[in-house]
Motif scaffolding. Structure first.
Motif, mmCIF file in Angstrom:
data_model
loop_
_atom_site.group_PDB
_atom_site.id
_atom_site.type_symbol
_atom_site.label_atom_id
_atom_site.label_comp_id
_atom_site.label_asym_id
_atom_site.label_seq_id
_atom_site.Cartn_x
_atom_site.Cartn_y
_atom_site.Cartn_z
ATOM 1 N N GLN A 45 82.540 -0.309 15.079
ATOM 2 C CA GLN A 45 82.574 0.496 13.857
ATOM 3 C C GLN A 45 81.651 -0.104 12.808
ATOM 4 O OE1 GLN A 45 86.394 0.585 11.942
ATOM 5 N NE2 GLN A 45 85.689 1.921 10.309
ATOM 6 N N GLU A 46 80.737 0.707 12.318
ATOM 7 C CA GLU A 46 79.876 0.271 11.218
ATOM 8 C C GLU A 46 80.670 0.322 9.917
ATOM 9 O OE1 GLU A 46 76.347 2.691 11.201
ATOM 10 O OE2 GLU A 46 75.433 1.502 12.791
ATOM 11 N N VAL A 47 80.499 -0.713 9.102
ATOM 12 C CA VAL A 47 81.155 -0.779 7.799
ATOM 13 C C VAL A 47 80.081 -1.109 6.771
ATOM 14 C CG1 VAL A 47 82.882 -1.964 6.391
ATOM 15 C CG2 VAL A 47 83.329 -1.563 8.826
ATOM 16 N N ALA A 48 79.985 -0.308 5.739
ATOM 17 C CA ALA A 48 78.985 -0.538 4.691
ATOM 18 C C ALA A 48 79.261 -1.872 3.995
ATOM 19 C CB ALA A 48 79.022 0.592 3.675
ATOM 20 N N PRO A 49 78.203 -2.605 3.634
ATOM 21 C CA PRO A 49 78.402 -3.888 2.956
ATOM 22 C C PRO A 49 79.327 -3.787 1.732
ATOM 23 C CG PRO A 49 76.119 -3.688 3.596
ATOM 24 C CD PRO A 49 76.772 -2.354 3.895
ATOM 25 N N ALA A 50 79.228 -2.701 0.988
ATOM 26 C CA ALA A 50 80.072 -2.531 -0.205
ATOM 27 C C ALA A 50 81.551 -2.396 0.143
ATOM 28 C CB ALA A 50 79.608 -1.306 -0.992
ATOM 29 N N ASP A 51 81.855 -1.997 1.380
ATOM 30 C CA ASP A 51 83.242 -1.803 1.818
ATOM 31 C C ASP A 51 83.794 -2.970 2.630
ATOM 32 O OD1 ASP A 51 83.252 0.748 0.653
ATOM 33 O OD2 ASP A 51 82.417 1.637 2.483
ATOM 34 N N TRP A 52 82.959 -3.950 2.930
ATOM 35 C CA TRP A 52 83.347 -5.035 3.829
ATOM 36 C C TRP A 52 84.582 -5.801 3.344
ATOM 37 C CZ3 TRP A 52 82.049 -5.889 8.669
ATOM 38 C CH2 TRP A 52 82.385 -7.110 9.249
ATOM 39 N N LYS A 53 84.575 -6.204 2.092
ATOM 40 C CA LYS A 53 85.697 -6.996 1.569
ATOM 41 C C LYS A 53 87.009 -6.237 1.688
ATOM 42 C CE LYS A 53 87.209 -9.659 -2.503
ATOM 43 N NZ LYS A 53 88.601 -9.495 -2.225
ATOM 44 N N LYS A 54 87.012 -5.001 1.269
ATOM 45 C CA LYS A 54 88.241 -4.196 1.255
ATOM 46 C C LYS A 54 88.700 -3.802 2.670
ATOM 47 C CE LYS A 54 89.980 0.238 -0.371
ATOM 48 N NZ LYS A 54 89.608 1.490 -1.013
ATOM 49 N N GLN A 55 87.763 -3.388 3.516
ATOM 50 C CA GLN A 55 88.127 -2.869 4.833
ATOM 51 C C GLN A 55 88.251 -3.936 5.922
ATOM 52 O OE1 GLN A 55 85.666 0.361 6.189
ATOM 53 N NE2 GLN A 55 85.917 1.514 4.295
#
Length: 76
Positions: A45-55
């Motif tokens: 699953q690709e996760v955007a850098p901006a969402d990494w901490k939260k997800q």
């Protein structure tokens, strides 16, 4: 019944590259865990850098630092 879930920053990976990675992970699981090929599942699953901490970092890394076999070399 190993299941591997890989979250990563978006990359331009072709289907062939994803299959190659899955093949190498499958081979390692077979070697070290004695798992059959049919019992292994792998998710990517690709996760955007901006969402990494939260997800990813907070719920899957930081919350489980004591059980990680390989810890990351970064913190948020």
């Amino acid at each position: 019944m190993p299941h591997v879930s890989i979250e990563y920053f978006p990359r331009d990976l072709s289907d062939a590259e994803k299959q190659s990675l899955a093949h190498e992970i499958t081979a390692s699981l077979q070697k070290y865990l004695g798992a059959s090929e049919q019992s292994i599942s792998i998710a990517m699953q690709e996760v955007a850098p901006a969402d990494w901490k939260k997800q990813v970092y907070d719920p899957k890394i930081k919350a489980h630092l004591d059980t990680l076999v390989k810890k990351p070399g970064y913190e948020y």
